[in-house]
Design a protein around this motif. Structure first.
Motif, PDB file in Angstrom:
ATOM      1  N   ASP A   1       0.845  -0.828  -0.141  1.00 16.01           N
ATOM      2  CA  ASP A   1      -0.244   0.082  -0.137  1.00 16.01           C
ATOM      3  C   ASP A   1       0.766   1.169   0.082  1.00 16.01           C
ATOM      4  N   LYS A   2       0.414   2.070  -0.869  1.00 19.05           N
ATOM      5  CA  LYS A   2       0.425   3.547  -0.396  1.00 19.05           C
ATOM      6  C   LYS A   2       1.790   3.635   0.974  1.00 19.05           C
ATOM      7  N   ALA A   3       2.795   3.961   1.466  1.00 19.20           N
ATOM      8  CA  ALA A   3       3.243   4.269   2.763  1.00 19.20           C
ATOM      9  C   ALA A   3       3.926   6.242   2.826  1.00 19.20           C
TER      10      ALA A   3
ATOM     11  N   ALA B   1      -5.790  15.047   3.067  1.00 19.48           N
ATOM     12  CA  ALA B   1      -6.468  15.720   1.975  1.00 19.48           C
ATOM     13  C   ALA B   1      -5.778  14.450   1.143  1.00 19.48           C
ATOM     14  N   LEU B   2      -6.155  14.443   0.040  1.00 16.28           N
ATOM     15  CA  LEU B   2      -6.200  13.294  -1.261  1.00 16.28           C
ATOM     16  C   LEU B   2      -4.240  12.575  -0.576  1.00 16.28           C
ATOM     17  N   PHE B   3      -3.983  13.607  -0.974  1.00 17.73           N
ATOM     18  CA  PHE B   3      -2.551  13.092  -1.015  1.00 17.73           C
ATOM     19  C   PHE B   3      -1.351  12.669  -0.244  1.00 17.73           C
TER      20      PHE B   3
ATOM     21  N   ALA C   1     -11.427   9.163   4.938  1.00 17.12           N
ATOM     22  CA  ALA C   1     -11.522  10.631   3.920  1.00 17.12           C
ATOM     23  C   ALA C   1     -10.912  10.094   2.869  1.00 17.12           C
ATOM     24  N   TRP C   2      -9.947   8.851   2.133  1.00 12.72           N
ATOM     25  CA  TRP C   2      -9.799   8.556   1.260  1.00 12.72           C
ATOM     26  C   TRP C   2     -10.007   8.479  -0.259  1.00 12.72           C
ATOM     27  N   ALA C   3     -11.059   7.415   0.496  1.00 11.07           N
ATOM     28  CA  ALA C   3     -12.357   6.610  -0.114  1.00 11.07           C
ATOM     29  C   ALA C   3     -13.295   7.516  -0.889  1.00 11.07           C
TER      30      ALA C   3
ATOM     31  N   THR D   1      -1.768  22.883  -4.710  1.00 11.96           N
ATOM     32  CA  THR D   1      -0.059  22.694  -4.619  1.00 11.96           C
ATOM     33  C   THR D   1       0.210  20.818  -6.266  1.00 11.96           C
ATOM     34  N   ALA D   2      -0.428  20.409  -5.950  1.00 11.21           N
ATOM     35  CA  ALA D   2       0.177  19.095  -6.836  1.00 11.21           C
ATOM     36  C   ALA D   2      -0.827  19.639  -8.249  1.00 11.21           C
ATOM     37  N   GLY D   3      -0.992  20.457  -8.386  1.00 16.18           N
ATOM     38  CA  GLY D   3      -1.685  20.003  -9.401  1.00 16.18           C
ATOM     39  C   GLY D   3      -1.006  21.358 -10.743  1.00 16.18           C
TER      40      GLY D   3
ATOM     41  N   GLU E   1       2.632  22.027 -10.058  1.00 21.57           N
ATOM     42  CA  GLU E   1       4.129  22.238  -9.724  1.00 21.57           C
ATOM     43  C   GLU E   1       4.953  21.414 -10.200  1.00 21.57           C
ATOM     44  N   THR E   2       4.326  20.259 -10.980  1.00 26.14           N
ATOM     45  CA  THR E   2       5.189  19.231 -11.269  1.00 26.14           C
ATOM     46  C   THR E   2       5.000  19.384 -12.798  1.00 26.14           C
ATOM     47  N   THR E   3       4.088  20.038 -12.903  1.00 28.21           N
ATOM     48  CA  THR E   3       3.410  19.628 -14.779  1.00 28.21           C
ATOM     49  C   THR E   3       4.251  20.712 -15.408  1.00 28.21           C
TER      50      THR E   3
ATOM     51  N   PRO F   1       6.599   8.135 -14.252  1.00 25.86           N
ATOM     52  CA  PRO F   1       6.192   9.000 -13.091  1.00 25.86           C
ATOM     53  C   PRO F   1       4.780   9.449 -11.999  1.00 25.86           C
ATOM     54  N   PHE F   2       3.541   8.977 -12.446  1.00 27.24           N
ATOM     55  CA  PHE F   2       2.722   9.382 -12.425  1.00 27.24           C
ATOM     56  C   PHE F   2       1.714   8.113 -11.004  1.00 27.24           C
ATOM     57  N   GLY F   3       2.814   7.236 -10.211  1.00 30.98           N
ATOM     58  CA  GLY F   3       2.878   6.387  -9.723  1.00 30.98           C
ATOM     59  C   GLY F   3       2.478   5.297  -9.866  1.00 30.98           C
TER      60      GLY F   3
ATOM     61  N   ALA G   1      -3.549   2.327  -7.023  1.00 29.82           N
ATOM     62  CA  ALA G   1      -5.138   2.941  -6.413  1.00 29.82           C
ATOM     63  C   ALA G   1      -4.816   4.448  -6.130  1.00 29.82           C
ATOM     64  N   ARG G   2      -4.232   4.382  -5.436  1.00 33.46           N
ATOM     65  CA  ARG G   2      -3.122   6.236  -5.033  1.00 33.46           C
ATOM     66  C   ARG G   2      -2.232   6.619  -5.892  1.00 33.46           C
ATOM     67  N   ALA G   3      -2.627   5.884  -7.265  1.00 33.94           N
ATOM     68  CA  ALA G   3      -1.498   6.845  -8.845  1.00 33.94           C
ATOM     69  C   ALA G   3      -2.233   8.396  -8.486  1.00 33.94           C
ATOM     70  N   CYS G   4      -1.850   9.478  -9.457  1.00 31.21           N
ATOM     71  CA  CYS G   4      -2.074  10.063  -9.585  1.00 31.21           C
ATOM     72  C   CYS G   4      -3.050  11.029  -9.861  1.00 31.21           C
ATOM     73  N   ILE G   5      -4.285  11.260  -9.867  1.00 27.14           N
ATOM     74  CA  ILE G   5      -5.831  11.476 -10.414  1.00 27.14           C
ATOM     75  C   ILE G   5      -5.634  12.606 -11.073  1.00 27.14           C
TER      76      ILE G   5
HETATM   77  C1  HEM Z   1      -1.034  11.666  -6.975  1.00 26.22           C
HETATM   78  C2  HEM Z   1       2.663  12.449 -10.352  1.00 26.22           C
HETATM   79  C3  HEM Z   1       0.134  16.086 -12.361  1.00 26.22           C
HETATM   80  C4  HEM Z   1      -2.956  15.970  -8.417  1.00 26.22           C
HETATM   81  C5  HEM Z   1       0.454  11.755  -7.854  1.00 26.22           C
HETATM   82  C6  HEM Z   1       1.480  10.495  -7.231  1.00 26.22           C
HETATM   83  C7  HEM Z   1       2.865  10.875  -7.612  1.00 26.22           C
HETATM   84  C8  HEM Z   1       1.970  12.055  -9.292  1.00 26.22           C
HETATM   85  C9  HEM Z   1       3.995  10.145  -8.283  1.00 26.22           C
HETATM   86  C10 HEM Z   1       1.576   9.453  -6.513  1.00 26.22           C
HETATM   87  C11 HEM Z   1       1.909   9.779  -5.467  1.00 26.22           C
HETATM   88  C12 HEM Z   1       2.445   8.478  -4.205  1.00 26.22           C
HETATM   89  O1  HEM Z   1       1.937   7.695  -4.490  1.00 26.22           O
HETATM   90  O2  HEM Z   1       3.070   9.263  -2.843  1.00 26.22           O
HETATM   91  C13 HEM Z   1       2.818  13.332 -10.630  1.00 26.22           C
HETATM   92  C14 HEM Z   1       3.446  14.028 -12.224  1.00 26.22           C
HETATM   93  C15 HEM Z   1       2.725  15.539 -12.318  1.00 26.22           C
HETATM   94  C16 HEM Z   1       1.234  15.424 -11.443  1.00 26.22           C
HETATM   95  C17 HEM Z   1       4.489  13.531 -12.256  1.00 26.22           C
HETATM   96  C18 HEM Z   1       2.901  16.207 -14.078  1.00 26.22           C
HETATM   97  C19 HEM Z   1       3.140  16.096 -14.481  1.00 26.22           C
HETATM   98  C20 HEM Z   1      -1.255  15.608 -10.692  1.00 26.22           C
HETATM   99  C21 HEM Z   1      -1.986  17.489 -11.515  1.00 26.22           C
HETATM  100  C22 HEM Z   1      -2.911  17.093 -10.715  1.00 26.22           C
HETATM  101  C23 HEM Z   1      -2.386  15.994  -9.419  1.00 26.22           C
HETATM  102  C24 HEM Z   1      -2.363  18.077 -12.558  1.00 26.22           C
HETATM  103  C25 HEM Z   1      -4.328  18.187 -10.117  1.00 26.22           C
HETATM  104  C26 HEM Z   1      -4.932  18.592 -11.357  1.00 26.22           C
HETATM  105  C27 HEM Z   1      -2.747  14.944  -7.749  1.00 26.22           C
HETATM  106  C28 HEM Z   1      -2.868  13.850  -6.095  1.00 26.22           C
HETATM  107  C29 HEM Z   1      -2.953  12.801  -5.774  1.00 26.22           C
HETATM  108  C30 HEM Z   1      -1.882  12.481  -6.963  1.00 26.22           C
HETATM  109  C31 HEM Z   1      -4.364  14.502  -5.645  1.00 26.22           C
HETATM  110  C32 HEM Z   1      -3.432  11.776  -4.721  1.00 26.22           C
HETATM  111  C33 HEM Z   1      -4.027  11.350  -5.095  1.00 26.22           C
HETATM  112  C34 HEM Z   1      -4.266  10.048  -4.379  1.00 26.22           C
HETATM  113  O3  HEM Z   1      -3.957   9.375  -3.271  1.00 26.22           O
HETATM  114  O4  HEM Z   1      -5.435   9.795  -4.779  1.00 26.22           O
HETATM  115  N1  HEM Z   1       0.881  12.254  -8.119  1.00 26.22           N
HETATM  116  N2  HEM Z   1       1.243  14.600 -10.132  1.00 26.22           N
HETATM  117  N3  HEM Z   1      -1.046  15.315 -10.303  1.00 26.22           N
HETATM  118  N4  HEM Z   1      -1.723  13.512  -7.787  1.00 26.22           N
HETATM  119 FE1  HEM Z   1      -0.576  13.810  -9.215  1.00 26.22          FE
END
Ligand code: HEM
Length: 463
Positions: free
Chosen positions: A69-71, A86-88, A96-98, A267-269, A271-273, A400-402, A405-409
């Motif tokens: 599972d995610k840690a 919150a989700l992340f 709260a996650w589900a 933040t998540a939405g 910075e990484t993009t 790159p997106f994990g 179930a906990r992959a990037c939404i």
């Molecule tokens: C989760 C990468 C863009 C929202 C994650 C995870 C990764 C990731 C690796 C999993 C983290 C973990 O397992 O701890 C990326 C990358 C992005 C990106 C590389 C862009 C290139 C976005 C965008 C959004 C977003 C655009 C929102 C609009 C989230 C959220 C989670 C997440 C809310 C947590 C999901 C959950 O645990 O259910 N992301 N992300 N991310 N990301 Fe992204």
């Protein structure tokens, strides 16, 4: 009990931290040393022990959601002190996650993306206009960060940060950077002997940055409550957070949780993009052949008008540019690691891990595993993502997106936005870099080039 292998040269107090290592770049420090390390490696920093997965083979094992599972590793736990469940930063088994996952997932479907497309195009247009009007080199990471923050603000929350009008860094971005940096620093320092004492200042700075973010977020929510919720374009992310109940259970997100979700998504939405697009532009500017192929594709798809905007349906047709982006995220996964824990005592690479243990998948190493990527994994080659090569690769060698179930939404959101803006930029401009610049990458949980500028000259698309 069992001793995991560690890098050569372990020291008594510092552990595996190298003598002259830059403490602000732990990801790059480990990447530099990863050749020859075993696929499961322990890294000791003062009193803290990290276990890293360095190979695609082990990555596949720990990505199985049935057994792992995610840690939340210490740096993410430090963030959780602020953003709570919150989700992340939620634990998967927390209700709260589900709930949030089910409520918010519909905001990331293909029809939802279609609804964001015009706004994404408009904000990308602001960036293009800024580069078109520039009289000197443009600040690539700074401007891409302006763009992605504005895009998530407007598409998800109906809120404009007005970042293109402003010269200075947006207060939200400034607070976010402080929170990520200082909470990470506090997590790091707390492992030092006497660490609790010296973490006071960073914790205070993190707290005050969080308070700033909460104030900005509360303002966004208050605006929405005043204007009644329903927006003309239909339901956005904020509307779902505030007004939706779970289809089956009727549950809603509570108010404090909504604040933390907004903060998390802001933040998540973005910075990484912005980092991903910036790395892609770095490789484009470095490799004339890759640039030429990208521009040829843009000309073929967008035609001779340099101000043309791609339609929603056209964006996925930029196959080559998508491969450039995928390859940039292979070498520079902007979220470079994620944590995993076994659900039961589990053997991994001959070691036993318990549910109390956690490890990190170290993506820069997994994405360079020679067993998968061949003898020159450092070479930038978009053809790594030709469909036949992708099919031939084992699962879980590129994440790159994990995972699971906990992959990037927000994956589809990020890919659509990134390809859209790259397409418009290479179609409209010839982009040249300063030949004296060498890539420098800053770290604050994420990876981001710094000091990277480009000169943008209008071009005439080939017809
Ligand atoms: C989760 C990468 C863009 C929202 C994650 C995870 C990764 C990731 C690796 C999993 C983290 C973990 O397992 O701890 C990326 C990358 C992005 C990106 C590389 C862009 C290139 C976005 C965008 C959004 C977003 C655009 C929102 C609009 C989230 C959220 C989670 C997440 C809310 C947590 C999901 C959950 O645990 O259910 N992301 N992300 N991310 N990301 Fe992204």
């Amino acid at each position: 009990g069992q001793r995991l292998p560690h890098p050569p040269g372990r020291r008594r107090i510092f552990g595996d931290i190298e003598r002259d290592a830059d403490p602000t770049t732990p990801t790059q420090n480990l990447l530099r040393r990863c050749e020859g390390l075993p696929e499961l490696v322990e890294f000791k920093a003062f009193r803290e022990r990290f276990v890293f997965v360095m190979s695609a083979r082990l990555c596949a094992q720990v990505c199985d959601d049935a057994t792992f599972d995610k840690a939340l590793p210490p740096a993410i736990l430090a963030l959780r002190r602020f953003s709570g469940d919150a989700l992340f930063t939620a634990f998967t088994e927390e209700p709260a996650w589900a709930l949030a996952h089910d409520l918010l997932a519909p905001a990331f479907t293909k029809p939802a993306m279609r609804g964001y497309h015009d706004t994404m195009n408009a904000v990308a247009g602001d960036l293009v206009a800024r580069w078109s009007a520039a009289t000197g080199p443009v600040d690539v990471p700074g401007d891409l960060t302006r763009m992605t923050l504005e895009t998530i603000g407007r598409t998800a929350f109906g809120h404009s940060f007005g970042t293109f009008a402003a010269q200075q860094t947006d207060p939200y971005v400034e607070a976010m950077v402080t929170l990520l940096t200082e909470s990470g620093r506090a997590a790091g320092l707390s492992t030092l002997p006497g660490g609790q004492l010296i973490t006071r200042r960073p914790r205070e700075r993190a707290r005050s940055a969080y308070d700033t973010q909460v104030r900005i977020t509360e303002g966004i929510i208050a605006d929405r409550m005043r204007t009644g919720g329903q927006r003309e374009e239909g339901e956005d992310l904020l509307g779902r957070m505030l007004f939706h109940a779970h289809e089956r259970t009727g549950e809603r997100l509570d108010r404090r949780n909504v604040v933390n979700q907004v903060l998390t998504f802001l933040t998540a939405g973005h910075e990484t993009t912005s980092g991903a697009v910036t790395f892609a532009l770095w490789h484009l500017a470095n490799d004339p052949e890759v640039m030429a192929r990208s521009q040829a594709e843009a000309d073929a798809l967008l035609g001779p008008d340099p101000t043309a905007r791609p339609t929603f349906e056209l964006v996925p047709k930029f196959r080559y540019l998508r491969r450039v982006l995928d390859e940039a995220l292979r070498l520079w996964p902007t979220a470079p690691a994620f944590g995993r824990s076994p659900r039961q005592p589990t053997q991994i690479a001959g070691y036993t891990m318990t549910p109390q243990d956690w490890l990190m998948v170290f993506l820069p190493a997994v994405h360079r595993d020679p067993a998968v990527w061949g003898p020159h994994p450092d070479r930038f080659d978009p053809d790594n993502f030709l469909p036949e090569r992708v099919r031939a690769r084992p699962a879980h060698s590129y994440l790159p997106f994990g995972t699971g179930a906990r992959a990037c939404i927000g994956r589809q959101f990020a890919l659509h936005e990134a390809v859209l803006v790259l397409a418009r930029l290479v179609h409209r401009f010839d982009l040249t870099r300063d030949p004296a610049y060498t890539l420098r990458v800053s770290e604050r949980l994420t990876l981001m080039p710094t000091g990277f500028t480009l000169t943008a000259r209008e071009r005439v698309p080939a017809s």
